[in-house]
Design an enzyme around this catalytic site. Sequence first.
Site, mmCIF file in Angstrom:
data_model
loop_
_atom_site.group_PDB
_atom_site.id
_atom_site.type_symbol
_atom_site.label_atom_id
_atom_site.label_comp_id
_atom_site.label_asym_id
_atom_site.label_seq_id
_atom_site.Cartn_x
_atom_site.Cartn_y
_atom_site.Cartn_z
ATOM 1 N N TYR A 87 55.758 71.084 78.913
ATOM 2 C CA TYR A 87 55.092 70.064 79.671
ATOM 3 C C TYR A 87 55.479 68.884 79.127
ATOM 4 C CZ TYR A 87 51.372 69.721 76.038
ATOM 5 O OH TYR A 87 50.627 69.411 74.895
ATOM 6 N N CYS A 88 55.211 67.816 79.649
ATOM 7 C CA CYS A 88 55.561 66.453 79.366
ATOM 8 C C CYS A 88 54.104 65.617 79.844
ATOM 9 C CB CYS A 88 56.867 65.705 79.875
ATOM 10 S SG CYS A 88 56.778 65.558 81.473
ATOM 11 N N ALA A 89 54.571 64.251 80.119
ATOM 12 C CA ALA A 89 53.415 63.538 80.477
ATOM 13 C C ALA A 89 52.678 63.401 81.682
ATOM 14 C CB ALA A 89 53.785 61.758 80.207
#
Length: 135
Positions: A87-89
């Site tokens: 996952y990222c932002a």
Amino acid sequence: MSIVTEVAAAQSSDALVHFESVLQFETDCWDVHHAMTSGAPDFVLLDVRGPDQYAAGHVPGARHLPHGKIVEAKLTQYSADTLFVVYCAGPHCNGAARAAIRMARLGRPVKTMPGGITGWIDEGFALESSVHKQV
């Protein structure tokens, strides 16, 4: 006829293939939260953002490995069949997709968690900060 029904729904058999396929590539914040809080998750959760973003707040239990640094040498502690969830932002960030590409190129099983940190917060789940668990 509404804009919803202007194009007919897919046959149930086609819909089944499509939606099962989607879940082969992604999972959601609720399912990750449930797995992470129910004991021993059967995947490794990777936060693929930068170190400052990770330190400011990440999903509890997530390991940190920025997407640009995903190489086989960083993954040797994990068996070849270990599933990684990246996952990222959030939905405005393509870091998770970049990480998934790198993992797939290394032959590693991978799913994304769409929504990332934004989705996690939107669901009301807490973040952990200042604990650095790098891969």
